[in-house]
Every structure is written in structure tokens, then in C-alpha cells.
Design a protein around this motif. Structure first.
Motif, PDB file in Angstrom:
ATOM      1  N   LEU A   1      30.605  85.456  32.372  1.00 55.86           N
ATOM      2  CA  LEU A   1      30.717  86.103  33.671  1.00 55.86           C
ATOM      3  C   LEU A   1      32.163  86.503  33.923  1.00 55.86           C
ATOM      4  CD1 LEU A   1      28.499  83.803  35.934  1.00 55.86           C
ATOM      5  CD2 LEU A   1      27.824  85.771  34.543  1.00 55.86           C
ATOM      6  N   SER A   2      32.332  87.637  34.565  1.00 58.45           N
ATOM      7  CA  SER A   2      33.650  88.097  34.980  1.00 58.45           C
ATOM      8  C   SER A   2      33.652  88.301  36.483  1.00 58.45           C
ATOM      9  CB  SER A   2      34.010  89.418  34.296  1.00 58.45           C
ATOM     10  OG  SER A   2      34.036  89.285  32.893  1.00 58.45           O
TER      11      SER A   2
ATOM     12  N   ARG B   1      30.162  72.570  28.366  1.00 58.92           N
ATOM     13  CA  ARG B   1      29.396  73.778  28.019  1.00 58.92           C
ATOM     14  C   ARG B   1      30.021  75.045  28.621  1.00 58.92           C
ATOM     15  NH1 ARG B   1      24.422  74.429  29.979  1.00 58.92           N
ATOM     16  NH2 ARG B   1      24.761  73.157  31.846  1.00 58.92           N
ATOM     17  N   PHE B   2      30.613  74.909  29.787  1.00 58.12           N
ATOM     18  CA  PHE B   2      31.212  76.052  30.479  1.00 58.12           C
ATOM     19  C   PHE B   2      32.730  75.958  30.418  1.00 58.12           C
ATOM     20  CE2 PHE B   2      27.586  77.012  33.749  1.00 58.12           C
ATOM     21  CZ  PHE B   2      26.669  77.046  32.706  1.00 58.12           C
ATOM     22  N   THR B   3      33.382  77.116  30.367  1.00 55.49           N
ATOM     23  CA  THR B   3      34.839  77.170  30.392  1.00 55.49           C
ATOM     24  C   THR B   3      35.280  78.223  31.393  1.00 55.49           C
ATOM     25  OG1 THR B   3      34.959  76.551  28.053  1.00 55.49           O
ATOM     26  CG2 THR B   3      36.932  77.518  29.052  1.00 55.49           C
ATOM     27  N   ILE B   4      36.113  77.817  32.332  1.00 59.25           N
ATOM     28  CA  ILE B   4      36.656  78.735  33.320  1.00 59.25           C
ATOM     29  C   ILE B   4      38.064  79.139  32.898  1.00 59.25           C
ATOM     30  CG2 ILE B   4      37.591  76.898  34.802  1.00 59.25           C
ATOM     31  CD1 ILE B   4      36.795  78.628  37.219  1.00 59.25           C
TER      32      ILE B   4
ATOM     33  N   TYR C   1      37.069  84.381  34.795  1.00 57.70           N
ATOM     34  CA  TYR C   1      35.968  84.342  33.836  1.00 57.70           C
ATOM     35  C   TYR C   1      35.245  83.004  33.881  1.00 57.70           C
ATOM     36  CZ  TYR C   1      38.530  88.264  31.784  1.00 57.70           C
ATOM     37  OH  TYR C   1      39.176  89.464  31.586  1.00 57.70           O
ATOM     38  N   LEU C   2      33.988  83.042  33.454  1.00 56.35           N
ATOM     39  CA  LEU C   2      33.242  81.808  33.222  1.00 56.35           C
ATOM     40  C   LEU C   2      32.457  82.003  31.934  1.00 56.35           C
ATOM     41  CD1 LEU C   2      32.570  78.988  34.393  1.00 56.35           C
ATOM     42  CD2 LEU C   2      30.465  80.005  35.303  1.00 56.35           C
ATOM     43  N   GLN C   3      32.909  81.345  30.884  1.00 51.82           N
ATOM     44  CA  GLN C   3      32.200  81.373  29.611  1.00 51.82           C
ATOM     45  C   GLN C   3      31.142  80.278  29.639  1.00 51.82           C
ATOM     46  OE1 GLN C   3      32.516  83.474  26.839  1.00 51.82           O
ATOM     47  NE2 GLN C   3      30.683  82.402  26.140  1.00 51.82           N
TER      48      GLN C   3
END
Length: 115
Positions: free
Chosen positions: A20-21, A66-69, A79-81
Motif C-alpha cells: 500500500l502507498s 509480516r507487515f513493514t511500514i 508505505y505498508l508492505q
């Protein structure tokens, strides 16, 4: 006033990834805190992750690992990977920016994870 616009959502299978951006209308260099929340219909908005102006990060237990901001100040974008996605990650994701005492929100973007 800071305008925020999310992109990158969609439909993905369980175990897949999305990024996500959140593009801001002005410089984010001095924005204290930025982050993501998510909401499922009929439930309260749930905090996902935050990142400060010095790139200190925090994550909800449900997404940790699991997620990286991240943030790119030059591109004025947050961003949210999201990796290893699960059906329970299905929600509308909202980015936010806290500038001094005012919080600005994006309009939200749907993420759907199929099993």
C-alpha cells in the motif's frame, strides 16, 4: 491541510503480498507520526502500524513480522508492505498523518485476501 491518497489495494490470495502507498499533498518531513489503521464493516477501526519522523516503528501484534511500514520523505509517501497475507487481514486500510495536534486521514482502500 494535508491530503492523503491511498493506492495499491486489491484482491490477493492467502500467503500473497501487497504494498500500500499513501501519497501526501505536501512535504511529510516534519510530520510527527504517520501510520495505518484498518476497519472491517461492523467493527471498530484497528491500529496496524506507525512510523515517526525519525523512522521509529511500531506494529500491532497481529501483523508483526509480516507487515513493514516505511516512509520516503522525498516522495512524500508512506508505505505498508504486507506479506504472508491472511483472510483476516481483509479490511479497508486507512493511512493517517499527525501534524502537531491535528490528524489527517486518507479515504481508505480495500484489501481482500481470499482463502
Amino acid at each position: 491541510q494535508v491530503h492523503l491518497a491511498e493506492s495499491g489495494g486489491g484482491l490477493v490470495q492467502a500467503g500473497g503480498s501487497l504494498r500500500l502507498s499513501c501519497a501526501a499533498s505536501e512535504s511529510i518531513f516534519n510530520i510527527n507520526v504517520m501510520g495505518w489503521y484498518r476497519q472491517v464493516p461492523g467493527k471498530q477501526r484497528e491500529w496496524v502500524a506507525t512510523i515517526t519522523s525519525i523512522s521509529s516503528t511500531n506494529y500491532a501484534d497481529s501483523v508483526k513480522g509480516r507487515f513493514t511500514i516505511s516512509r520516503d520523505n522525498a516522495k512524500k509517501t508512506l508505505y505498508l508492505q504486507m506479506n504472508s497475507l491472511k483472510p483476516e487481514d481483509t479490511a479497508v486500510y486507512y493511512c493517517f498523518a499527525q501534524k502537531v495536534t491535528v490528524v489527517y486521514w486518507g479515504q481508505g482502500i480495500q484489501v481482500t485476501v481470499s482463502s
